[in-house]
Every structure is written in C-alpha cells, then in structure tokens.
Design a protein around this motif. Structure first.
Motif, PDB file in Angstrom:
ATOM      1  N   ASP A 213     -10.571  -2.175  -4.701  1.00 42.33           N
ATOM      2  CA  ASP A 213     -10.049  -1.866  -3.361  1.00 42.33           C
ATOM      3  C   ASP A 213      -9.046  -0.730  -3.472  1.00 42.33           C
ATOM      4  O   ASP A 213      -8.371  -0.559  -4.482  1.00 42.33           O
ATOM      5  CB  ASP A 213      -9.439  -3.099  -2.677  1.00 42.33           C
ATOM      6  CG  ASP A 213      -8.417  -3.821  -3.537  1.00 42.33           C
ATOM      7  OD1 ASP A 213      -7.724  -3.165  -4.340  1.00 42.33           O
ATOM      8  OD2 ASP A 213      -8.317  -5.060  -3.431  1.00 42.33           O
ATOM      9  N   THR A 214      -8.943   0.044  -2.416  1.00 50.28           N
ATOM     10  CA  THR A 214      -8.122   1.246  -2.465  1.00 50.28           C
ATOM     11  C   THR A 214      -6.678   0.923  -2.106  1.00 50.28           C
ATOM     12  O   THR A 214      -6.388   0.240  -1.110  1.00 50.28           O
ATOM     13  CB  THR A 214      -8.691   2.329  -1.526  1.00 50.28           C
ATOM     14  OG1 THR A 214      -7.953   3.529  -1.677  1.00 50.28           O
ATOM     15  CG2 THR A 214      -8.680   1.889  -0.067  1.00 50.28           C
ATOM     16  N   ASP A 215      -5.760   1.362  -2.955  1.00 51.01           N
ATOM     17  CA  ASP A 215      -4.336   1.092  -2.786  1.00 51.01           C
ATOM     18  C   ASP A 215      -3.680   2.247  -2.028  1.00 51.01           C
ATOM     19  O   ASP A 215      -4.262   3.327  -1.878  1.00 51.01           O
ATOM     20  CB  ASP A 215      -3.695   0.897  -4.157  1.00 51.01           C
ATOM     21  CG  ASP A 215      -4.434  -0.146  -4.988  1.00 51.01           C
ATOM     22  OD1 ASP A 215      -4.427  -1.317  -4.597  1.00 51.01           O
ATOM     23  OD2 ASP A 215      -5.044   0.229  -6.009  1.00 51.01           O
ATOM     24  N   LEU A 216      -2.481   2.009  -1.553  1.00 52.07           N
ATOM     25  CA  LEU A 216      -1.805   2.964  -0.677  1.00 52.07           C
ATOM     26  C   LEU A 216      -0.511   3.453  -1.319  1.00 52.07           C
ATOM     27  O   LEU A 216       0.406   2.673  -1.552  1.00 52.07           O
ATOM     28  CB  LEU A 216      -1.504   2.311   0.677  1.00 52.07           C
ATOM     29  CG  LEU A 216      -0.698   3.139   1.680  1.00 52.07           C
ATOM     30  CD1 LEU A 216      -1.426   4.423   2.049  1.00 52.07           C
ATOM     31  CD2 LEU A 216      -0.396   2.309   2.931  1.00 52.07           C
ATOM     32  N   PHE A 217      -0.451   4.754  -1.613  1.00 53.22           N
ATOM     33  CA  PHE A 217       0.763   5.382  -2.131  1.00 53.22           C
ATOM     34  C   PHE A 217       1.258   6.373  -1.074  1.00 53.22           C
ATOM     35  O   PHE A 217       0.577   7.353  -0.782  1.00 53.22           O
ATOM     36  CB  PHE A 217       0.481   6.129  -3.427  1.00 53.22           C
ATOM     37  CG  PHE A 217       0.283   5.248  -4.635  1.00 53.22           C
ATOM     38  CD1 PHE A 217       0.019   3.892  -4.504  1.00 53.22           C
ATOM     39  CD2 PHE A 217       0.367   5.772  -5.912  1.00 53.22           C
ATOM     40  CE1 PHE A 217      -0.161   3.078  -5.611  1.00 53.22           C
ATOM     41  CE2 PHE A 217       0.185   4.978  -7.035  1.00 53.22           C
ATOM     42  CZ  PHE A 217      -0.083   3.622  -6.881  1.00 53.22           C
ATOM     43  N   ILE A 218       2.431   6.104  -0.499  1.00 46.65           N
ATOM     44  CA  ILE A 218       2.998   6.997   0.510  1.00 46.65           C
ATOM     45  C   ILE A 218       4.199   7.705  -0.087  1.00 46.65           C
ATOM     46  O   ILE A 218       5.184   7.069  -0.498  1.00 46.65           O
ATOM     47  CB  ILE A 218       3.430   6.236   1.779  1.00 46.65           C
ATOM     48  CG1 ILE A 218       2.289   5.380   2.324  1.00 46.65           C
ATOM     49  CG2 ILE A 218       3.884   7.235   2.839  1.00 46.65           C
ATOM     50  CD1 ILE A 218       2.663   4.581   3.549  1.00 46.65           C
ATOM     51  N   ALA A 219       4.126   9.018  -0.151  1.00 38.52           N
ATOM     52  CA  ALA A 219       5.233   9.811  -0.665  1.00 38.52           C
ATOM     53  C   ALA A 219       6.288   9.995   0.420  1.00 38.52           C
ATOM     54  O   ALA A 219       5.992   9.952   1.609  1.00 38.52           O
ATOM     55  CB  ALA A 219       4.726  11.160  -1.148  1.00 38.52           C
ATOM     56  N   SER A 220       7.524  10.197  -0.014  1.00 36.04           N
ATOM     57  CA  SER A 220       8.636  10.393   0.911  1.00 36.04           C
ATOM     58  C   SER A 220       9.397  11.630   0.489  1.00 36.04           C
ATOM     59  O   SER A 220      10.017  11.661  -0.568  1.00 36.04           O
ATOM     60  CB  SER A 220       9.571   9.174   0.908  1.00 36.04           C
ATOM     61  OG  SER A 220      10.661   9.375   1.759  1.00 36.04           O
ATOM     62  N   GLY A 221       9.318  12.656   1.315  1.00 29.88           N
ATOM     63  CA  GLY A 221       9.823  13.957   0.915  1.00 29.88           C
ATOM     64  C   GLY A 221      11.288  14.201   1.228  1.00 29.88           C
ATOM     65  O   GLY A 221      12.077  13.273   1.364  1.00 29.88           O
ATOM     66  N   PRO A 222      11.645  15.477   1.382  1.00 32.43           N
ATOM     67  CA  PRO A 222      13.058  15.859   1.507  1.00 32.43           C
ATOM     68  C   PRO A 222      13.702  15.458   2.823  1.00 32.43           C
ATOM     69  O   PRO A 222      14.869  15.751   3.037  1.00 32.43           O
ATOM     70  CB  PRO A 222      13.006  17.385   1.376  1.00 32.43           C
ATOM     71  CG  PRO A 222      11.645  17.753   1.840  1.00 32.43           C
ATOM     72  CD  PRO A 222      10.758  16.641   1.398  1.00 32.43           C
TER      73      PRO A 222
END
Length: 592
Positions: A213-222
């Motif tokens: 199953d596909t996992d979720l990586f959410i980046a958090s920028g500046p």
C-alpha cells in the motif's frame, strides 16, 4: 485555436563520456517559445493523453501534443485549461478507469486567483472541467496528487495547503476517496494531516516499506514560521496490515529520521544501489541540507553525496537511469542560481556531478519543476525543467548505446493507470545478476511527476531474465526471458506483454517520406531526393548552423531539382530543416 508545430534540432550540446544532452533551442518550438513564465513554483509532467505511445507534456495550463519525430504542437484542448502564472501543481491518472489519463491541476495566480480543478479526458485528448466538489475551495492548494491509497482501483487524491504562505492562509489539507461512479467523497477521519494546520508543501505517495500500500510523505517547507524548521509529516498506510483504511504517523522509533528537523520539498523512495531495499532521498529548501538515507536491510544511514552539501533552495529530486547502465541517476533542481545539477550514479554507492552546471548554465538557473520521460522513443530518458523565467527541454543523445526496456502498465483489477504498481527486473549486467526496482507514481517530483511508463537501463544485458509486476490489487505477473531494447505494454492478468516497438516503427515509417541528402560531406552544393511525396505538398529547405541560427531559406516544389547552394558556408557541421507540408525532416550535413 492555439496550434503551433515545432521542429527539434541540435541547439546546444553538452557531452561528457557516454552522456550527451541537447538543450532544444529552436525558436519555433512551442515548448521553448510559448509564453513567458512569470512565477517560480511550477510542477510539470509527461503523460500520453491520447494513447498514441508518444509522451505529451503539461505544465502551467498548457498541453504540448507530441506528434512524433521530434515534433510538437500546442493542443487545441489547452484552451479549456486556465494558465497559471505564479504556482501550479499537476498530476495525471485515469480516475474514470476508461482507458485515458485525466488531469488534476491546481493553480495560484497572484494576487487572488485560486483554483483546483479536475479535467476529464474524452479519449481523444480533449478535456472538460468536471467534479464541482472542488469549486468551493477558495484557497491556493500548494500541491495535489492522484494515488490509490486504499487499493480499491478507484483513484483518490490529496490537496495540501501551506499554512501561513498563501492567502487566505488558514485552510486544512483535504483527502478525497474515489468512488465507482467517478465521484469523490471527502475523507473525514481525524488523521493528523487533515486536522492539524501546518506549512504543508508537497505530498509524495510512495510505498517506502514495500508492503503493498502506498504511504504518505508530506514535506513542510520554509513557511514553517517563526518557530523555524521542524519535522516533516510522514505517515504509514495501514491498509494491508489491518484490512481497512488508516494511517499511522511515523516516529523515530519506526523510521529513524521521521522526526528530524527538515525544510522538506520532495521525497522519493528508490533502490539506488540495487541491493533489494528502498533508500530515501529528500530535497530540503534552505534551512537544512538535502538528505540521502541509505537503507541497509531496514537500518537507514544518512549519507553524504555531492547533492547533500550546501543550502541551495532545492526543490525536486527526480530519478532515472539516463545512461542506461543499470542504476538510477538523479536530477536536482533549485530556485537558486547554483543549486541544480545532474548526478551520475557510479555503481559503487557514490555519485559524481556530471555535465557540470548542465541546468544552471543553460537555463540561467532558478529551476524548480522537472519531469523525466523518453519523449522521442529512442530508448533513453529525456527531461524537461521549468522555473523562474526559464524552460528547458533536454534531449538525451547517448554516445554509448546501452540496452533498455520501457514498459507501459494497464491495470484491470487495479486502477487503470497502475498507480502504486511495483516492478522488479532481473538481468545480467557486467557479469552479475542485478535486480532493479521501479514504482508507478503520479507524485515523484516537485509539484508534478515523471512519465508513468517504467524505464530500465540494462547495460549490455542480452535479455531480461525475469520481470515481476506487483499490482495494487495483490495480483502478481511474472515474465521470463524477455527481449531487450523494447517498448512493452503489460495489462494486469495477461500472460504475455504486448510489443509496442513494432507499432512505433510502423507508425514512424508510415508518417515519413524517404529523404536522401547527397553528397555529404560536400562543398558547393547539396542535392535532396524525396520519395513518396504528394505533388501538391510544398517544400521548404532551411540551412541551420550548429548554434541554431537560420542561414538561409528556400522554397521548392516536387517537380524541380532540389539543389541547395552551400558555397558560401564555412567548413563545419550544419543542419537541413526540410519542411514537407506539416512534417519536418532534419538532416545533418558536413561542409568541407
């Protein structure tokens, strides 16, 4: 009607060893010449919108239709899609499961135009705005990506919002579940990434633990605000483990870097060293250097590479085997003048920056979005990059022709575009049995994604020993002893791949007249012979020098001898741009 046809020639060439990229600089190329870019944060993506096996290009509201043979035009359907000038994110999938790719596209045009919409493909490359569920959202989505997080064959999508970065500033992320009738239902479960407002930038769906199953990586920028950098938002999908939908936030206990401070923009999980497990690359903006976590059987080690040094406002990391030697190379982009680069995988765990300043120099820096795909179907990967005031279409012209295979996947029990499908290919490369991995994703670059076709470089491998396809439905297809240097289509459940190479060759031969240029090399004149051309088609011959400048232009008809005077040209390499009605043929000539 926005239609413009282009011809591609050698405009600016960068060569190192077996690697050669040509930056396309033809002024009549609509990808190069169409409209000035007035923003920075643009996503882009290659997608075959009409199933003709040629990759078309989308960015900022425009579709560039690939006509084959190096020719493009601005698609008529582009008139139905609004143009973005400040920010855009795009993602392609077949949400109707009807056999053609549909678009989800978010745009922000300063100071007040905010819009995220779905555009449905009618099968012929014509698009209609549909699914008004998104019409009430009055905030600028930072990114939007298709996925199939619950493996039910109906694609889903997420919208992320960067709290404190764009106005109106206060808005929560949204996740929508796809339904069998082509509608969507907003997910209301109290997952942290849906309830907690943060400076979310780009979300990447990837099965980092390869559990199906596909996992979720959410980046958090500046946009993290006065508290400075903080950890990104990484969530494990529990669909396979529990049999029902659910997400668990990852901590350092189950992923050693999950809570490390980051300035994240783009995540990718790839097997760069072909050791059987997925390594993780993260581009950070400015507060933290890029990160490359090498996976050693579940133990992740932060590793220094040439692209993890310095703070360069990095955005994309895009992976592909550009030299077809059997391991993945990477392109890094940045919204600074020095942070972009092309890094070659040396095959020993290290990288070397190759074609130094490839992107920075030739496109004046400030590159952000990038997409990789074999747009000319010649067996090696090309790329397109876009940023602040620049666009660059780079054609890959390998000097050493290693073997390859290029695979289009078609889901049946799984979603039609095969998002989330994983592939493992084994071949004998340099005397060793090597297994490579790929995953089909609509969210693997900054604000966009690479071609949905899976490409493998194979070195000098004489054949593919084994190819295994793991579909999101749980189905597995295995193929043995496949031929190399092929374009295949694999449909879920079918026992044999379809060889698309034959169709591509037939199409190319049927669309082109036979053109012979002689003598070559020459001094005073060049003659052109054209077979199988209708008598009513006009003929124009342009002489182009190596820098892309037009030297001369002459009109002919099929009933006269086509003789081009070259006596005034200095010795060197030139190109004949032979225009036959709406088709163009390029021939290189050498003047002695």
């Amino acid at each position: 009607m926005r239609i413009l046809i282009l011809f591609i020639f050698y405009g600016f060439t960068i060569t190192t060893f077996a690697q050669k990229f040509t930056l396309i600089k033809d002024s009549i190329n609509p990808i190069v010449s169409d409209s000035t870019i007035r923003g920075i944060y643009f996503g882009t993506g290659w997608a075959d919108i009409d199933n003709d096996n040629n990759l078309d290009l989308f960015y900022a509201g425009t579709i560039y239709k690939n006509l084959g043979g190096g020719n493009f035009k601005i698609a008529e359907s582009s008139t139905t899609i609004p143009v973005a000038t400040s920010l855009n994110s795009c993602s392609w999938a077949d949400y109707e499961n009807d056999g053609d790719l549909d678009l989800i596209y978010s745009r922000y045009t300063a100071p007040s135009t905010l819009q995220t919409r779905i555009y449905t493909n009618d099968g012929n490359g014509q698009f209609t705005e549909t699914n008004t569920i998104l019409n009430t959202i009055n905030s600028a989505t930072w990114s939007t990506q298709w996925c199939d997080y619950n493996n039910d064959s109906y694609v889903d999508f997420i919208l992320t919002f960067a709290e404190g970065f764009l106005n109106p500033s206060s808005f929560s992320n949204r996740l929508y579940r796809g339904n069998p009738d082509g509608t969507f239902t907003e997910v209301t479960e109290p997952y942290e990434f849906l309830t907690k407002k943060e400076a979310y930038t780009v979300s990447n769906w990837t099965d980092y633990d390869e559990d199906g199953d596909t996992d979720l990586f959410i980046a958090s920028g500046p946009a993290a605000g006065p508290t400075g950098i903080k950890s990104d938002f990484l969530f494990k999908n529990l669909q396979v483990e529990t049999g029902s939908e659910g997400f668990e936030k990852l901590t350092n206990t189950n992923l050693p870097f999950a809570e490390d401070p980051q300035d994240g923009q783009c995540y990718n999980a790839i097997d760069y060293d072909n050791d059987g497990d997925l390594d993780i690359c993260l581009t950070n903006y400015s507060g933290v250097e890029n990160k490359f976590y090498v996976n050693n059987s579940g133990t992740y080690q932060s590793t220094n590479t040439p692209f993890t040094t310095g703070n360069h406002q990095n955005l994309s990391n895009a992976w592909g085997d550009f030299d077809n030697d059997g391991d993945l190379d990477v392109i890094i982009t940045a919204s600074s003048a020095t942070g972009s680069g092309y890094f070659v995988n040396n095959g020993d765990g290290t990288f070397t920056e190759n074609n130094t300043n490839l992107i920075n120099t030739t496109t004046s820096g400030n590159s952000t979005g990038v997409t990789i795909g074999d747009y000319d179907n010649d067996g090696d990967l090309d790329f397109f990059v876009v940023g602040q005031g620049i666009k660059g279409l780079f054609r890959n012209d390998l000097v050493v022709k290693n073997h390859f295979v290029n695979i289009k996947l078609i889901g049946d029990s799984s979603n039609k575009a095969a998002l989330g499908t994983r592939l493992e290919l084994t071949a004998r490369i340099n005397g060793k049995m090597v297994t490579q991995k790929r995953e089909i994703s609509a969210s693997n670059t900054f604000m966009g994604h690479n071609s949905l076709r899976a490409h493998f470089g194979l070195g000098k491998a004489p054949k593919i020993e084994k190819l295994t396809v793991y579909w999101p439905s749980g189905n597995i297809n295995t193929f043995l002893k496949l031929r190399v240097n092929k374009f295949y289509a694999i449909e879920e459940g079918e026992k044999k791949p379809t060889d698309l190479s034959i169709k591509l060759i037939k199409k190319e031969n049927s669309n082109e007249s036979k053109v012979i240029v002689y003598p070559n090399p020459s001094r005073n004149i060049v003659k052109i012979k054209i077979d199988n051309l209708e008598s009513s088609i006009p003929i124009t011959v342009k002489i182009i020098d190596a820098s892309g400048l037009k030297i001369s232009e002459t009109d002919f008809n099929i009933n006269q001898d086509i003789i081009v005077n070259t006596a005034s040209l200095s010795p060197g390499n030139y190109f004949l741009n032979i225009i036959l009605g709406e088709k163009t043929v390029m021939k290189k000539i050498v003047i002695k």
